[in-house]
Design a protein around this motif. Sequence first.
Motif, PDB file in Angstrom:
ATOM      1  N   TRP A   1       0.743  -0.897   0.337  1.00  0.00           N
ATOM      2  CA  TRP A   1      -0.654   0.063  -0.103  1.00  0.00           C
ATOM      3  C   TRP A   1       0.464   1.193   0.152  1.00  0.00           C
ATOM      4  CZ3 TRP A   1      -5.456  -0.636  -0.744  1.00  0.00           C
ATOM      5  CH2 TRP A   1      -5.594  -2.165  -0.990  1.00  0.00           C
ATOM      6  N   GLY A   2       2.366   1.326  -0.480  1.00  0.00           N
ATOM      7  CA  GLY A   2       2.848   2.263   0.474  1.00  0.00           C
ATOM      8  C   GLY A   2       2.651   3.260  -1.460  1.00  0.00           C
ATOM      9  N   LEU A   3       2.280   2.987  -2.412  1.00  0.00           N
ATOM     10  CA  LEU A   3       2.143   3.908  -3.606  1.00  0.00           C
ATOM     11  C   LEU A   3       0.713   4.859  -3.066  1.00  0.00           C
ATOM     12  CD1 LEU A   3       2.810   6.148  -6.509  1.00  0.00           C
ATOM     13  CD2 LEU A   3       2.078   3.858  -7.013  1.00  0.00           C
ATOM     14  N   ALA A   4      -0.500   3.533  -2.681  1.00  0.00           N
ATOM     15  CA  ALA A   4      -1.328   4.683  -2.162  1.00  0.00           C
ATOM     16  C   ALA A   4      -1.060   5.800  -0.851  1.00  0.00           C
ATOM     17  CB  ALA A   4      -2.405   3.178  -1.798  1.00  0.00           C
ATOM     18  N   THR A   5      -0.788   5.133   0.222  1.00  0.00           N
ATOM     19  CA  THR A   5      -0.448   5.872   0.914  1.00  0.00           C
ATOM     20  C   THR A   5       0.338   7.119   0.996  1.00  0.00           C
ATOM     21  OG1 THR A   5       0.096   4.182   2.421  1.00  0.00           O
ATOM     22  CG2 THR A   5       1.240   6.382   3.213  1.00  0.00           C
ATOM     23  N   PHE A   6       1.336   7.029  -0.261  1.00  0.00           N
ATOM     24  CA  PHE A   6       2.276   8.394  -0.871  1.00  0.00           C
ATOM     25  C   PHE A   6       0.777   9.285  -1.666  1.00  0.00           C
ATOM     26  CE2 PHE A   6       4.199  10.825  -4.343  1.00  0.00           C
ATOM     27  CZ  PHE A   6       4.381  11.189  -3.797  1.00  0.00           C
ATOM     28  N   VAL A   7       0.104   8.746  -2.765  1.00  0.00           N
ATOM     29  CA  VAL A   7      -1.315   9.143  -2.977  1.00  0.00           C
ATOM     30  C   VAL A   7      -1.915  10.347  -1.948  1.00  0.00           C
ATOM     31  CG1 VAL A   7      -2.412   9.528  -4.848  1.00  0.00           C
ATOM     32  CG2 VAL A   7      -0.482   7.560  -5.078  1.00  0.00           C
ATOM     33  N   VAL A   8      -2.545   9.488  -1.249  1.00  0.00           N
ATOM     34  CA  VAL A   8      -3.058  10.406   0.377  1.00  0.00           C
ATOM     35  C   VAL A   8      -2.190  10.907   0.503  1.00  0.00           C
ATOM     36  CG1 VAL A   8      -4.813   9.309   2.308  1.00  0.00           C
ATOM     37  CG2 VAL A   8      -4.591   7.515  -0.169  1.00  0.00           C
ATOM     38  N   ARG A   9      -1.217  11.080   1.383  1.00  0.00           N
ATOM     39  CA  ARG A   9      -0.839  11.675   2.070  1.00  0.00           C
ATOM     40  C   ARG A   9      -0.491  13.074   1.196  1.00  0.00           C
ATOM     41  NH1 ARG A   9       4.848  13.287   2.111  1.00  0.00           N
ATOM     42  NH2 ARG A   9       5.828  11.179   1.401  1.00  0.00           N
ATOM     43  N   ARG A  10      -0.099  13.369  -0.560  1.00  0.00           N
ATOM     44  CA  ARG A  10       0.407  13.999  -1.114  1.00  0.00           C
ATOM     45  C   ARG A  10      -1.101  15.073  -1.398  1.00  0.00           C
ATOM     46  NH1 ARG A  10       2.150  17.335  -2.050  1.00  0.00           N
ATOM     47  NH2 ARG A  10       2.576  17.679  -3.991  1.00  0.00           N
ATOM     48  N   VAL A  11      -2.249  14.154  -1.897  1.00  0.00           N
ATOM     49  CA  VAL A  11      -3.271  15.050  -1.881  1.00  0.00           C
ATOM     50  C   VAL A  11      -4.118  15.602  -1.064  1.00  0.00           C
ATOM     51  CG1 VAL A  11      -5.922  14.631  -2.700  1.00  0.00           C
ATOM     52  CG2 VAL A  11      -4.614  13.546  -3.579  1.00  0.00           C
ATOM     53  N   ALA A  12      -3.785  14.712   0.788  1.00  0.00           N
ATOM     54  CA  ALA A  12      -3.895  15.395   2.215  1.00  0.00           C
ATOM     55  C   ALA A  12      -2.999  16.917   2.014  1.00  0.00           C
ATOM     56  CB  ALA A  12      -3.611  14.893   3.226  1.00  0.00           C
ATOM     57  N   GLN A  13      -2.068  16.918   1.408  1.00  0.00           N
ATOM     58  CA  GLN A  13      -1.531  18.420   1.790  1.00  0.00           C
ATOM     59  C   GLN A  13      -1.711  19.053   0.996  1.00  0.00           C
ATOM     60  OE1 GLN A  13       2.896  16.354   0.822  1.00  0.00           O
ATOM     61  NE2 GLN A  13       3.225  15.855   2.955  1.00  0.00           N
ATOM     62  N   GLY A  14      -1.965  18.858  -0.202  1.00  0.00           N
ATOM     63  CA  GLY A  14      -2.655  19.831  -1.082  1.00  0.00           C
ATOM     64  C   GLY A  14      -3.898  20.003  -0.636  1.00  0.00           C
ATOM     65  N   LEU A  15      -4.733  19.465  -0.380  1.00  0.00           N
ATOM     66  CA  LEU A  15      -6.010  19.661   0.636  1.00  0.00           C
ATOM     67  C   LEU A  15      -5.892  20.585   1.683  1.00  0.00           C
ATOM     68  CD1 LEU A  15      -8.301  16.315   0.264  1.00  0.00           C
ATOM     69  CD2 LEU A  15      -8.233  18.678  -1.286  1.00  0.00           C
ATOM     70  N   LEU A  16      -4.664  20.849   2.380  1.00  0.00           N
ATOM     71  CA  LEU A  16      -4.574  21.994   3.879  1.00  0.00           C
ATOM     72  C   LEU A  16      -3.866  22.739   3.250  1.00  0.00           C
ATOM     73  CD1 LEU A  16      -3.966  22.164   6.453  1.00  0.00           C
ATOM     74  CD2 LEU A  16      -2.022  20.734   6.764  1.00  0.00           C
ATOM     75  N   THR A  17      -3.393  22.973   1.768  1.00  0.00           N
ATOM     76  CA  THR A  17      -2.477  24.136   1.537  1.00  0.00           C
ATOM     77  C   THR A  17      -3.686  25.331   1.149  1.00  0.00           C
ATOM     78  OG1 THR A  17      -0.233  22.299   1.023  1.00  0.00           O
ATOM     79  CG2 THR A  17      -0.774  25.074  -0.058  1.00  0.00           C
ATOM     80  N   LEU A  18      -4.837  24.253  -0.078  1.00  0.00           N
ATOM     81  CA  LEU A  18      -5.905  24.642  -0.535  1.00  0.00           C
ATOM     82  C   LEU A  18      -6.423  25.293   0.647  1.00  0.00           C
ATOM     83  CD1 LEU A  18      -6.814  25.366  -3.033  1.00  0.00           C
ATOM     84  CD2 LEU A  18      -8.235  23.624  -3.076  1.00  0.00           C
ATOM     85  N   ALA A  19      -6.581  25.547   1.734  1.00  0.00           N
ATOM     86  CA  ALA A  19      -7.492  25.691   2.711  1.00  0.00           C
ATOM     87  C   ALA A  19      -6.870  27.068   2.974  1.00  0.00           C
ATOM     88  CB  ALA A  19      -7.937  24.370   3.719  1.00  0.00           C
ATOM     89  N   LEU A  20      -5.877  26.719   3.067  1.00  0.00           N
ATOM     90  CA  LEU A  20      -5.134  28.287   3.799  1.00  0.00           C
ATOM     91  C   LEU A  20      -4.681  29.323   2.479  1.00  0.00           C
ATOM     92  CD1 LEU A  20      -1.482  26.431   5.928  1.00  0.00           C
ATOM     93  CD2 LEU A  20      -3.562  27.021   6.920  1.00  0.00           C
ATOM     94  N   LEU A  21      -4.469  28.693   1.714  1.00  0.00           N
ATOM     95  CA  LEU A  21      -4.723  29.765   0.318  1.00  0.00           C
ATOM     96  C   LEU A  21      -5.963  30.143   0.296  1.00  0.00           C
ATOM     97  CD1 LEU A  21      -2.645  27.904  -2.569  1.00  0.00           C
ATOM     98  CD2 LEU A  21      -2.022  29.721  -0.838  1.00  0.00           C
TER      99      LEU A  21
END
Length: 358
Positions: free
Chosen positions: A35-55
Amino acid sequence: MDGCVMAGSPPTESVRPEPEPADALGVHARHGGPWGLATFVVRRVAQGLLTLALLSVLIFLATNALPGDAAQTALGKDATPARLAELRSELGLDHNIAVRYGHWVGDALHGDLGKSTHAVAQGAKDPSVRHLVTAPFRNTMILWFVIAVLLVPLTIFLGTFAAMYEGRAVDNAISYGTLFLGSLPEFVLGTVLVFVFFTTLGWFEPVALFDVDSNPLRHLGGLVLPVVTLLAVSGAFATRQIRAGVREALHSEHVTSARLNGLPEGRVLRRYALRTAVAPGIQSTAQSLQLLFSGLIVVEALFAYPGIGQVLVTSVQSQDTSVVQSIVLVLAALFLIINIVADLLVVLVVPKLRTAVA
């Protein structure tokens, strides 16, 4: 003989192994497992959503910090106090800023981008921001996509070609040419192109002679100058970055070892140099695709292209904050999506990164 191989044969053990790619993406061995690749994708998407919320907070605060009264600007100086109060109530401007932000974000999550202040003031049949920006946004994305399709293969070819012939005339021409083009603002290069190709030669239209509801692909003459302008300025950066990456790879120890073992130059380039340069190449191309959006605003105004850039400029001038907020938020989301896709591509095409997350 131990130190030699036949031309075209695989490198022997004496070839230095390819260096580990930099862990700029935050991919570590701890992400191993199925599940490593899926974890990486989920983590990057979560970081993107957090960044978008701050923006979104910054965007909302910045647009509401603009001087003046949006309702007053929309209705004009002769508006009565009762009409101003009615418009402010309809748009929710009579609430405090925290409540207005909550309503804006909540509506945006449901696909409602709010109402245009000027459209409401003018009694438009459909004053929604979505209705106002749908056609211009489609036109902008068509222009962006056309440039992207041309930019990716062109910059890869030019950057690789220049690195292969480092120090020669072709390398100097590409390097100095991209340095010159990359230093020009879009409006300067666009003005020069209009003078050369319209005023002097009469080949192409100086402005986009079609309305916002038309399909730009049916008016190719109006696309030529905007595409060339943005392709030259944005492509210059990516070409220089790709050249630098390929040049560094060609001078690396493992490439030198492969050459000493008798591998043909073409195979050395494909198997070793380009594989090393692919990660920075993807990231520099992604940066160029992001920069296209800022350039599009300038170019659309210059060539009267009916895209989102013109709507944004007009909305800023008229203090139509709902429209400005929505456009900037969508552009920020596109920036983040390009970043996430670029990071995922790097993981997929670089074997050692792919192994780390697999």
